[in-house]
Design an enzyme around this catalytic site. Sequence first.
Site, PDB file in Angstrom:
ATOM      1  CB  SER A 130      38.620 -62.666 -50.203  1.00 20.31           C
ATOM      2  OG  SER A 130      39.779 -62.155 -49.598  1.00 20.31           O
ATOM      3  CG  ASP A 212      39.040 -54.664 -50.567  1.00 20.35           C
ATOM      4  OD1 ASP A 212      39.548 -54.868 -49.451  1.00 20.35           O
ATOM      5  OD2 ASP A 212      38.512 -55.557 -51.246  1.00 20.35           O
ATOM      6  CG  HIS A 249      37.623 -57.746 -48.465  1.00 18.87           C
ATOM      7  ND1 HIS A 249      38.314 -57.764 -49.661  1.00 18.87           N
ATOM      8  CD2 HIS A 249      37.722 -59.011 -47.954  1.00 18.87           C
ATOM      9  CE1 HIS A 249      38.816 -58.975 -49.863  1.00 18.87           C
ATOM     10  NE2 HIS A 249      38.456 -59.753 -48.851  1.00 18.87           N
TER      11      HIS A 249
END
Length: 342
Positions: A130, A212, A249
């Site tokens: 991320s 995501d 995610h």
Amino acid sequence: MKLLSLTGVAGVLATCVAATPLVKRLPSGSDPAFSQPKSVLDAGLTCQGASPSSVSKPILLVPGTGTTGPQSFDSNWIPLSTQLGYTPCWISPPPFMLNDTQVNTEYMVNAITALYAGSGNNKLPVLTWSQGGLVAQWGLTFFPSIRSKVDRLMAFAPDYKGTVLAGPLDALAVSAPSVWQQTTGSALTTALRNAGGLTQIVPTTNLYSATDEIVQPQVSNSPLDSSYLFNGKNVQAQAVCGPLFVIDHAGSLTSQFSYVVGRSALRSTTGQARSADYGITDCNPLPANDLTPEQKVAAAALLAPAAAAIVAGPKQNCEPDLMPYARPFAVGKRTCSGIVTP
């Protein structure tokens, strides 16, 4: 969130991202000065069973927003990289990667320099999740000294272009500093783009998912996707596994499919994952097979502590100012001090 509803998201970014990088020449010369004391940056680096000043075959793990290094990686790439023969090291910029992304980057740059020296001047791989990917690419773009010290970058769900899904939080003035910076069209992502940071700088593999729920757009399998870098190995999970394959995610970091791609990237002689090393038979969205049952349970719940930290963490009503070295690349954007000037 349905894939069909996300398809239109790509159009939002189309006006923000050109088909080719705007600036092809990266910043050069000496590194910018750190804003934080070295002692503070050193305190944010930890290696498993070793000292950063004397470590064999390190791999640097850079966490995602709302987490520390162990919170991001204890249930996945700390054990997995150990099994692959690495000594995992990680940074934990306080608080929980919610501070200014530019400051978070200083922790990473300092860590790379320390681990390079501590391993006998050997290049090291960097693995991120991320915001960690954005931090890594920001560091490689604006801190030239680390380019020759990084062997490869394996980025899971990086948001190089930010995410359109952060906009509502910004509008309510309930965003952390780094969340402002990870919003599509922010001054920070604009500066990265204009400084040439949307092209790979070291051999790079980006693994991401169209489904995501945090980072979007990711649906086009093209340069419009937030995780896409020019000349990088860009692996959209659905392009390999089909449109019905769903990983979120967290799953972009923890899934068996992600592990197979990451393992390929770490073993590859080119520094990028090899398409021949993964395929439809590897399309398992569950946590990696080589994890323990306890680690798999923790991996499946990875987003819970991140969400809690973001809710409880610092908030502000504007994007942090750019550091002087980045301002020329985002002239006209607005930050806390007003319109950015050179």
